[in-house]
Design a protein around this motif. Structure first.
Motif, PDB file in Angstrom:
ATOM      1  N   GLY A 165     -12.314  -4.601 -20.816  1.00  0.00           N
ATOM      2  CA  GLY A 165     -11.967  -4.172 -22.049  1.00  0.00           C
ATOM      3  C   GLY A 165     -13.216  -4.610 -22.782  1.00  0.00           C
ATOM      4  O   GLY A 165     -13.309  -3.667 -23.514  1.00  0.00           O
ATOM      5  N   GLY A 166     -13.708  -5.208 -22.426  1.00  0.00           N
ATOM      6  CA  GLY A 166     -14.723  -5.594 -23.488  1.00  0.00           C
ATOM      7  C   GLY A 166     -15.621  -4.406 -23.113  1.00  0.00           C
ATOM      8  O   GLY A 166     -17.143  -3.839 -23.968  1.00  0.00           O
ATOM      9  N   LEU A 167     -16.060  -3.962 -21.781  1.00  0.00           N
ATOM     10  CA  LEU A 167     -16.662  -2.934 -21.079  1.00  0.00           C
ATOM     11  C   LEU A 167     -16.543  -1.788 -21.882  1.00  0.00           C
ATOM     12  O   LEU A 167     -17.555  -0.787 -22.226  1.00  0.00           O
ATOM     13  N   LEU A 168     -15.112  -1.544 -22.018  1.00  0.00           N
ATOM     14  CA  LEU A 168     -14.213  -0.269 -22.619  1.00  0.00           C
ATOM     15  C   LEU A 168     -14.817  -0.059 -23.855  1.00  0.00           C
ATOM     16  O   LEU A 168     -14.758   0.849 -23.983  1.00  0.00           O
ATOM     17  N   ILE A 169     -14.775  -0.638 -25.106  1.00  0.00           N
ATOM     18  CA  ILE A 169     -14.694  -0.066 -26.003  1.00  0.00           C
ATOM     19  C   ILE A 169     -15.727  -0.128 -25.966  1.00  0.00           C
ATOM     20  O   ILE A 169     -16.649   1.438 -26.816  1.00  0.00           O
ATOM     21  N   PRO A 170     -17.340  -0.318 -26.005  1.00  0.00           N
ATOM     22  CA  PRO A 170     -18.405   0.476 -26.728  1.00  0.00           C
ATOM     23  C   PRO A 170     -18.425   1.284 -25.931  1.00  0.00           C
ATOM     24  O   PRO A 170     -19.468   2.587 -26.319  1.00  0.00           O
ATOM     25  N   ALA A 171     -17.593   1.584 -24.108  1.00  0.00           N
ATOM     26  CA  ALA A 171     -17.795   2.982 -23.819  1.00  0.00           C
ATOM     27  C   ALA A 171     -17.210   3.769 -24.637  1.00  0.00           C
ATOM     28  O   ALA A 171     -17.418   5.407 -24.755  1.00  0.00           O
ATOM     29  N   GLY A 172     -16.274   3.524 -24.972  1.00  0.00           N
ATOM     30  CA  GLY A 172     -14.949   4.715 -25.783  1.00  0.00           C
ATOM     31  C   GLY A 172     -16.460   4.708 -27.191  1.00  0.00           C
ATOM     32  O   GLY A 172     -16.069   5.885 -27.593  1.00  0.00           O
ATOM     33  N   LEU A 173     -16.446   3.595 -28.204  1.00  0.00           N
ATOM     34  CA  LEU A 173     -17.100   4.116 -29.464  1.00  0.00           C
ATOM     35  C   LEU A 173     -18.499   5.173 -29.188  1.00  0.00           C
ATOM     36  O   LEU A 173     -18.613   6.366 -30.018  1.00  0.00           O
ATOM     37  N   ALA A 174     -19.048   4.933 -28.223  1.00  0.00           N
ATOM     38  CA  ALA A 174     -20.464   5.772 -27.314  1.00  0.00           C
ATOM     39  C   ALA A 174     -19.938   6.873 -27.023  1.00  0.00           C
ATOM     40  O   ALA A 174     -20.868   7.877 -27.467  1.00  0.00           O
ATOM     41  N   LEU A 175     -18.955   7.063 -26.371  1.00  0.00           N
ATOM     42  CA  LEU A 175     -18.513   8.761 -25.475  1.00  0.00           C
ATOM     43  C   LEU A 175     -17.797   9.429 -27.545  1.00  0.00           C
ATOM     44  O   LEU A 175     -18.421  10.429 -27.556  1.00  0.00           O
TER      45      LEU A 175
ATOM     46  N   LEU B 135     -18.655   8.343 -30.561  1.00  0.00           N
ATOM     47  CA  LEU B 135     -19.982   8.918 -31.468  1.00  0.00           C
ATOM     48  C   LEU B 135     -21.375   9.866 -30.998  1.00  0.00           C
ATOM     49  O   LEU B 135     -21.943  10.271 -31.303  1.00  0.00           O
ATOM     50  N   LEU B 136     -20.866  10.207 -29.136  1.00  0.00           N
ATOM     51  CA  LEU B 136     -22.325  10.646 -29.135  1.00  0.00           C
ATOM     52  C   LEU B 136     -22.092  11.818 -27.921  1.00  0.00           C
ATOM     53  O   LEU B 136     -22.498  12.113 -27.413  1.00  0.00           O
ATOM     54  N   SER B 137     -21.075  12.948 -28.318  1.00  0.00           N
ATOM     55  CA  SER B 137     -20.440  13.513 -28.024  1.00  0.00           C
ATOM     56  C   SER B 137     -20.797  14.559 -28.430  1.00  0.00           C
ATOM     57  O   SER B 137     -19.904  15.623 -27.974  1.00  0.00           O
ATOM     58  N   GLY B 138     -21.674  14.509 -29.288  1.00  0.00           N
ATOM     59  CA  GLY B 138     -21.901  16.117 -30.179  1.00  0.00           C
ATOM     60  C   GLY B 138     -20.831  16.330 -30.868  1.00  0.00           C
ATOM     61  O   GLY B 138     -20.390  16.143 -31.228  1.00  0.00           O
ATOM     62  N   LYS B 139     -20.461  17.967 -31.220  1.00  0.00           N
ATOM     63  CA  LYS B 139     -19.515  18.653 -31.876  1.00  0.00           C
ATOM     64  C   LYS B 139     -17.504  18.793 -31.259  1.00  0.00           C
ATOM     65  O   LYS B 139     -16.591  19.218 -31.787  1.00  0.00           O
ATOM     66  N   SER B 140     -18.061  18.083 -30.075  1.00  0.00           N
ATOM     67  CA  SER B 140     -16.505  18.755 -29.232  1.00  0.00           C
ATOM     68  C   SER B 140     -15.627  17.970 -29.255  1.00  0.00           C
ATOM     69  O   SER B 140     -15.842  16.053 -29.682  1.00  0.00           O
ATOM     70  N   VAL B 141     -14.427  18.323 -29.846  1.00  0.00           N
ATOM     71  CA  VAL B 141     -13.212  17.310 -29.835  1.00  0.00           C
ATOM     72  C   VAL B 141     -12.660  16.640 -29.056  1.00  0.00           C
ATOM     73  O   VAL B 141     -12.134  15.046 -29.029  1.00  0.00           O
ATOM     74  N   MET B 142     -12.660  16.981 -27.607  1.00  0.00           N
ATOM     75  CA  MET B 142     -12.123  16.722 -26.358  1.00  0.00           C
ATOM     76  C   MET B 142     -12.970  15.196 -25.537  1.00  0.00           C
ATOM     77  O   MET B 142     -11.685  14.334 -25.649  1.00  0.00           O
ATOM     78  N   PRO B 143     -14.518  14.979 -25.682  1.00  0.00           N
ATOM     79  CA  PRO B 143     -14.621  13.637 -25.522  1.00  0.00           C
ATOM     80  C   PRO B 143     -14.331  12.783 -26.865  1.00  0.00           C
ATOM     81  O   PRO B 143     -14.149  11.357 -26.430  1.00  0.00           O
ATOM     82  N   GLY B 144     -14.387  12.966 -28.408  1.00  0.00           N
ATOM     83  CA  GLY B 144     -14.018  12.070 -29.370  1.00  0.00           C
ATOM     84  C   GLY B 144     -12.831  11.310 -28.710  1.00  0.00           C
ATOM     85  O   GLY B 144     -12.421  10.701 -29.104  1.00  0.00           O
ATOM     86  N   LEU B 145     -11.645  12.589 -28.781  1.00  0.00           N
ATOM     87  CA  LEU B 145     -10.333  12.019 -28.492  1.00  0.00           C
ATOM     88  C   LEU B 145      -9.744  11.198 -27.823  1.00  0.00           C
ATOM     89  O   LEU B 145      -9.856   9.814 -27.470  1.00  0.00           O
ATOM     90  N   LEU B 146     -10.917  11.347 -26.653  1.00  0.00           N
ATOM     91  CA  LEU B 146     -10.836  10.044 -25.274  1.00  0.00           C
ATOM     92  C   LEU B 146     -12.240   8.904 -24.899  1.00  0.00           C
ATOM     93  O   LEU B 146     -11.268   8.064 -25.528  1.00  0.00           O
ATOM     94  N   GLY B 147     -12.411   9.434 -26.457  1.00  0.00           N
ATOM     95  CA  GLY B 147     -13.334   8.421 -27.165  1.00  0.00           C
ATOM     96  C   GLY B 147     -13.003   7.408 -27.335  1.00  0.00           C
ATOM     97  O   GLY B 147     -12.249   5.794 -27.337  1.00  0.00           O
ATOM     98  N   ILE B 148     -11.371   7.723 -28.051  1.00  0.00           N
ATOM     99  CA  ILE B 148     -10.440   7.243 -28.830  1.00  0.00           C
ATOM    100  C   ILE B 148      -9.331   6.276 -28.108  1.00  0.00           C
ATOM    101  O   ILE B 148      -8.891   4.865 -28.547  1.00  0.00           O
ATOM    102  N   PHE B 149      -9.169   7.022 -26.739  1.00  0.00           N
ATOM    103  CA  PHE B 149      -8.161   6.174 -26.285  1.00  0.00           C
ATOM    104  C   PHE B 149      -8.941   5.246 -25.714  1.00  0.00           C
ATOM    105  O   PHE B 149      -8.316   4.342 -24.960  1.00  0.00           O
ATOM    106  N   LEU B 150     -10.373   5.586 -24.807  1.00  0.00           N
ATOM    107  CA  LEU B 150     -10.847   4.419 -23.939  1.00  0.00           C
ATOM    108  C   LEU B 150     -10.718   3.404 -25.550  1.00  0.00           C
ATOM    109  O   LEU B 150     -10.775   1.865 -24.737  1.00  0.00           O
ATOM    110  N   LEU B 151     -11.177   3.570 -26.290  1.00  0.00           N
ATOM    111  CA  LEU B 151     -11.258   2.236 -27.482  1.00  0.00           C
ATOM    112  C   LEU B 151     -10.079   1.493 -27.261  1.00  0.00           C
ATOM    113  O   LEU B 151      -9.881   0.290 -26.753  1.00  0.00           O
ATOM    114  N   LEU B 152      -8.725   2.360 -27.936  1.00  0.00           N
ATOM    115  CA  LEU B 152      -7.331   1.525 -27.711  1.00  0.00           C
ATOM    116  C   LEU B 152      -7.092   0.886 -26.324  1.00  0.00           C
ATOM    117  O   LEU B 152      -6.634  -0.298 -26.520  1.00  0.00           O
TER     118      LEU B 152
END
Lengths: 232, 843
Positions: free
Chosen positions: B407-417, B419-436
């Motif tokens: 979980g500790g590793l997924l959270i920064p990975a989710g945040l990075a995905l 915040l750093l995925s340009g303008k795409s919505v899908m990676p942003g949502l994937l980031g939220i899922f990883l965070l959650l």
């Protein structure tokens, strides 16, 4: 040893229903146990030994008859009052120890005390002293799953005794233990219960226990038979 | 052997019906939400496609222009001069009926239209009323179903309202749709010939579009058309139009689907929890079976087989539930698409095998995936095991540490995905899922820490009994942890969404209060396509300006222009100084905006337009005009939350290149001291329907109502995932209490009363809720941050201020605590009612 009756059972009847059929366990069962007496209860598996202990403790209720413990007819009490009666007057020892896994050894012993009155320093000291007597002084903060079977049963005995009840009920206390550990546990019961003048009723198969008992009764054909009739 | 083996397993389920029911409910709810969103979204978009096809039939291409339409001479030129036969002129616009129904009026050339085989004419091609449409002015066709609904028959007249006032149309025949799709498409259509449509809509000499039937291989014909097209017209293929429509709603669709997947994810936790419990509870049985010679593979097959049938039953229930839910969601989704993207006619739920297949696959796949870990665990049980719960838990503690680390590793990975995925919505949502998911994995660690802390702080005041609830939560972390994680996820999503919606609401409120500068607004609805109608608008404006109570006016015309090769919405402003103060510039050219806005060839763009088109201040946008392409410099980017992005230019600029189409709205600034209500009444009396006058306060209220309506879908879906989480917690608690029946029986045997037992269990469930709520607050805060600054920005191009509302956080905490406490009531009562002798039966 006083000969005053600690337990008086009159015309006890108990049955249960299974698959639409009613099975009778006891019928017109009578028993008197004297204060300070060590009574051994024998019988085949399924004969009703545990049921009788449950009826004496008020955990279960009979279909007919009465159970009087220390002058109180517990069969006439409400569920709540039976619970309170158990809390103050009874100690229970189970075959599978049944310690509370989420409490440490010390806390398992403190719980019956806390149910009776607010805990004091003296209570903690009493628990520590009893554990010391049982050879478990260093196990105060240990959780039950870290103990061997024999150690768990010793803690269970301590839990049944810590609040100094008049009556101890033990249901096959050595049933899950090896011969040597079982012998140790029985010695402990002998020292702590019998010699302290408490009434002890034990359901068992152990031959060694039979030798130490004041009286032996057996459940046969839905009623109790004394040791003489039993022929042991 | 096999059937007896299965029976041993099956009988266990039959003897624990509530566990079976909860497992099925968990699967069913997860599947239902996913299917419902899929069906509702597709049905709404299909409704749009069907309506388009209803009058464009098999057309492969469409020629269209901005508002004001195409000159009808273009049609003649293409057909006569260029010899292109497969063309069909269209005049269309929306009209209102006295009962407030809205219909699309479509004017076609019936004889040409035949070759396009539109849905509406399939069954009616041989009748003579096509000729009557042409020869008798003011005649129209409607479907039999529409006629029945409106209680109309042949030869009746209907009164339609347009921007030009009221017009009568005579029904000369009723169309009989050949199938459900054409019936659906026709339900919102009135068909006339070209001339009647032009007259009714005030589009004299103009066409809305020209449909063409051209083979894709016939590139020469396409080139021929492009050569003849005026510079303010576009030729688009049907595929491009459809794709553009779907592209517009893609972000909205992804967001909804993400909410559905959130429900499924929470449901997965529930399924995993239930299935694990079913395995753990039968470890004695499995141990005995292993001792009798049942192999690991057979045990694995037994568990997986059982899960498969549960999945089949749960998914079947989920599909049925999903279809019912979709019916409700369709209305809400259509409303949102209608408000924010494009007009959508009445949509009916369409269920296709592909969509159902997706849902079924998801239900079966997710259940089998969730059951894999407990099934593998079952195969590892040694024969005749007497694994005690505490031993099992000590193994779980190791697992808790590992999952915590993951979980500790997924959270920064989710945040990075995110915040750093340009303008795409899908990676942003994937980031939220990883965070959650990361936070969910961390939940057991957090729970253990929280329980230790609670015990340390409060333990000394509470005694042994008081300490027990916290101990029970910690000791059975393998069960409590999953339930807390599921509840935490649902509550965090709720807090996150609430904070986001709250921030958005406040931003929109501030924006509306700033923007609505006039005292009263006159609305001139209808599509602004008619040059003839503009004269009426101008007269009205002059009349308003002349009123004694009016100090000054501002105006806007909403139209469409081809900008950077796309049909683009444009607001044409005639603003006074007070109106200008209502604009909030996010970026602006140095040296002031308004002077250059009026005098130079410039535009200002809304924030969503700038975001989606990557437009910055100083750049140039090319617009098609009758005089060819013209460059317009972008002067500023301004805040606007009304749509998905548009341009704004001054009226002076607009009139240089495009026809005057009147006004869409006129802002009225009253003289100081004038009674606004009286002024509204006086001006209102002179306005004919559909024109209307409203105060800025009424518009503000209507806008906020629309805002709330838009978020109804989100709210509904969010509550669904909260319900699933609640079922999860309830299921876990029931399972827990069932599993510790004997332990509770011992407590009763040593003198604990039923009331004390109830307090003990509800204390435990309350602590579980508290842990979920406490952890959900920071997680919800992070989710809100990502939603506001990543997902909504990328989906809609809107930026908003982050407003932290303490009440929302308290509500989240109360939700978690209350849900867990409530979920614990039944198990607590059940256990308290259980007689100790029953609890100790196995002793």
């Amino acid at each position: 040893m006083s000969k005053e009756a600690a337990i008086a059972i009159h015309q006890l009847g108990k049955s249960y229903e299974e698959s639409g059929r009613r099975h009778r366990i006891f019928s017109g069962l009578n028993l008197h146990v004297n204060r300070g007496e060590f009574l051994v209860l024998l019988g085949r598996s399924g004969s009703g030994k545990s049921t009788l202990l449950n009826l004496i403790s008020g955990i279960d209720l009979p279909d007919s008859g009465s159970v009087i413990v220390n002058g109180t007819e517990i069969t006439a009490l409400s569920e709540h009052n039976r619970t309170l009666f158990r809390r103050h007057n009874l100690g229970f020892i189970f075959q599978s120890y049944n310690l509370i896994p989420t409490l440490s050894v010390g806390e398992n012993l403190l719980l019956p005390l806390e149910l009776v009155k607010p805990l004091t320093r003296a209570d903690r000291d009493a628990v520590a002293a009893l554990l010391d007597k049982l050879g478990l002084a260093d196990r105060y903060d240990t959780y039950p799953d870290r103990l061997s079977g024999g150690e768990q049963q010793r803690v269970a005995i301590a839990r049944a005794l810590i609040h100094e009840p008049d009556l101890i009920l033990a249901d096959e206390p050595t049933g899950n233990l090896d011969l040597e550990t079982g012998r140790l546990v029985l010695e402990m019961l002998d020292t702590l219960v019998k010699k302290a003048g408490k009434t002890l009723i034990m359901a068992t198969h152990s031959r060694e226990v039979i030798g130490q008992a004041d009286r032996i009764v057996s459940i046969r054909d839905r009623s109790l038979v004394s040791a003489d009739a039993f022929g042991s | 052997m096999r059937s007896v083996l299965s029976r041993a397993s099956r009988n266990f389920l039959w003897r624990h019906p509530w566990q079976l029911a909860l497992a099925l409910l968990g699967i069913a709810l997860g599947v239902a939400v996913v299917i419902a969103i899929e069906l509702a979204m597709e049905s709404a978009l299909t409704a749009f496609d069907q309506t388009r096809k209803a009058f464009s039939g098999t057309a492969t291409h469409r020629i269209l222009a901005g508002n004001g339409g195409l000159d009808e001479k273009l049609y003649t030129r293409l057909r006569v001069e260029q010899g292109i036969q497969q063309l069909s002129p269209i005049v269309s616009g929306y009209v209102g009926l006295p009962n407030d129904d809205r219909f699309r009026l479509v004017g076609v050339d019936p004889f040409v239209e035949k070759s396009f085989r539109s849905a509406w004419q399939e069954e009616n091609s041989d009748t003579d009323y096509f000729a009557r449409l042409i020869t008798e002015p003011g005649t129209a066709l409607i479907s039999e179903q529409t006629a029945a609904r409106l209680n109309l028959k042949v030869d009746d007249e209907i009164m339609v309202t347009t921007g030009n006032g009221e017009q009568r149309l005579k029904i000369i025949a009723l169309l009989s749709p050949s199938h459900a799709i054409s019936e659906q498409a026709l339900s919102g259509l009135i068909v006339t010939d070209i001339a009647t449509a032009q007259e009714t809509l005030g589009l004299f000499g103009r066409l809305s579009s020209i449909d063409a039937l051209i083979d894709d291989e016939a590139s020469e014909t396409l080139a021929q058309i492009r050569r003849v097209l005026p510079s303010d017209a576009l030729l688009l293929s049907a595929g491009e139009q459809s794709e553009a429509m779907r592209e517009m709603t893609r972000a909205f669709s992804i967001n909804l689907k993400a909410l559905g997947l959130l429900s499924l994810m929470v449901g997965l936790f529930l399924i995993y929890n239930t299935m694990t419990f079913l395995v753990v509870q039968r470890r004695q049985l499995i141990g005995s079976l292993r001792a009798m010679g049942v192999t690991r593979r057979q045990v694995f097959q037994l568990i997986i087989g059982e899960a498969f049938w549960l999945a089949v039953a749960g998914t079947t229930i989920g599909v049925v539930l999903g279809m019912a839910l979709a019916q409700g969601l369709l209305h809400l989704i259509s409303g949102t698409i209608d408000a924010f993207y494009f007009r959508i006619d009445a949509a009916a739920l369409r269920v296709t095998p592909v969509q159902l297949g997706k849902g079924i696959l998801l239900g079966l796949g997710a259940t089998l995936l969730a059951v894999l870990p407990p099934a593998l665990e079952a195969t590892r049980l040694p024969p005749m095991t007497v694994l005690v719960r505490s031993r099992l838990e000590s193994g779980v503690r190791r697992l808790v540490r590992i999952t915590g680390l993951a979980g500790g590793l997924l959270i920064p990975a989710g945040l990075a995905l995110a915040l750093l995925s340009g303008k795409s919505v899908m990676p942003g949502l994937l980031g939220i899922f990883l965070l959650l998911f990361g936070f969910a994995l961390l939940t057991p660690v957090f729970t253990l820490l929280a329980m230790t802390l609670i015990e340390r702080v409060f333990g000394r005041f509470l005694g042994i009994l008081g300490r027990l609830p916290a101990r029970m939560v910690s000791a059975e972390i393998s069960r409590t942890g999953i339930a807390i994680a599921a509840l935490m996820m649902a509550v965090a999503a709720t807090i996150g969404m609430d904070l986001m919606i709250g921030s958005f609401r406040q931003t929109v409120q501030e924006w509306l209060q700033g923007t609505l500068r006039a005292d009263l607004y006159v609305s001139l609805p209808g599509e602004k396509k008619s040059i003839a109608g503009a004269a009426g608008d101008r007269q009205l404006k002059a009349r308003l300006a002349a009123h004694a109570g009016v100090q000054m006016l501002s105006s806007v015309l909403t139209t469409h222009i081809i900008a950077d090769e796309a049909l683009t919405k444009v607001s044409v402003f005639d603003l006074n100084a007070r109106a200008r103060r209502g604009f909030t510039f996010k970026q602006a050219a140095p040296g002031g905006v308004w002077d250059r806005f009026e005098r130079e060839q410039t535009v200002i763009v809304t924030e969503p337009y700038a975001y989606h088109h990557d437009v910055k201040v100083g750049q140039t946008i090319m617009m098609r005009t009758e005089q060819g392409k013209q460059p317009f410099e972008v002067l500023a980017v301004y805040a606007d939350y009304s749509d998905q992005g548009h341009l704004a230019m001054s009226r002076r600029n607009y009139q240089r290149y495009w026809p005057d189409l009147g006004y869409s709205g006129i802002g009225i600034y009253a003289k100081p001291g004038v009674d606004l209500k009286q002024l509204e009444d006086q001006l209102g009396q002179s306005l004919k329907a559909p024109r209307s006058i409203r105060s800025s306060q009424a518009i503000y209220q209507a806008s906020m109502d629309l805002f709330e309506q838009t978020f109804t879908v989100t709210e509904t879906l969010r509550w669904l995932s909260a319900i699933i989480a609640f079922v999860g917690v309830f299921s876990a608690l029931m399972a827990l209490q069932f599993e510790r029946t004997r332990q509770l029986g011992v407590l009763r045997a040593i003198g604990i009363t039923p009331i004390q037992l109830t307090a003990l269990i509800t204390g435990e469930t309350g602590l579980m809720g508290l842990a979920a709520g406490l952890f959900a607050v920071p997680v919800g805060y992070i989710v809100a941050y990502v939603l506001i600054f990543v997902i909504y920005l990328r989906s809609f191009g809107w930026t908003m201020a982050f407003h932290v509302n303490v009440a929302i956080i308290c509500q989240g905490l109360a939700l978690a605590f209350g849900a867990a406490l409530f979920a614990g009531v039944l198990p607590a009562l059940k256990m308290a009612r259980t007689r100790p002798v029953e609890a100790l039966r196995n002793e």
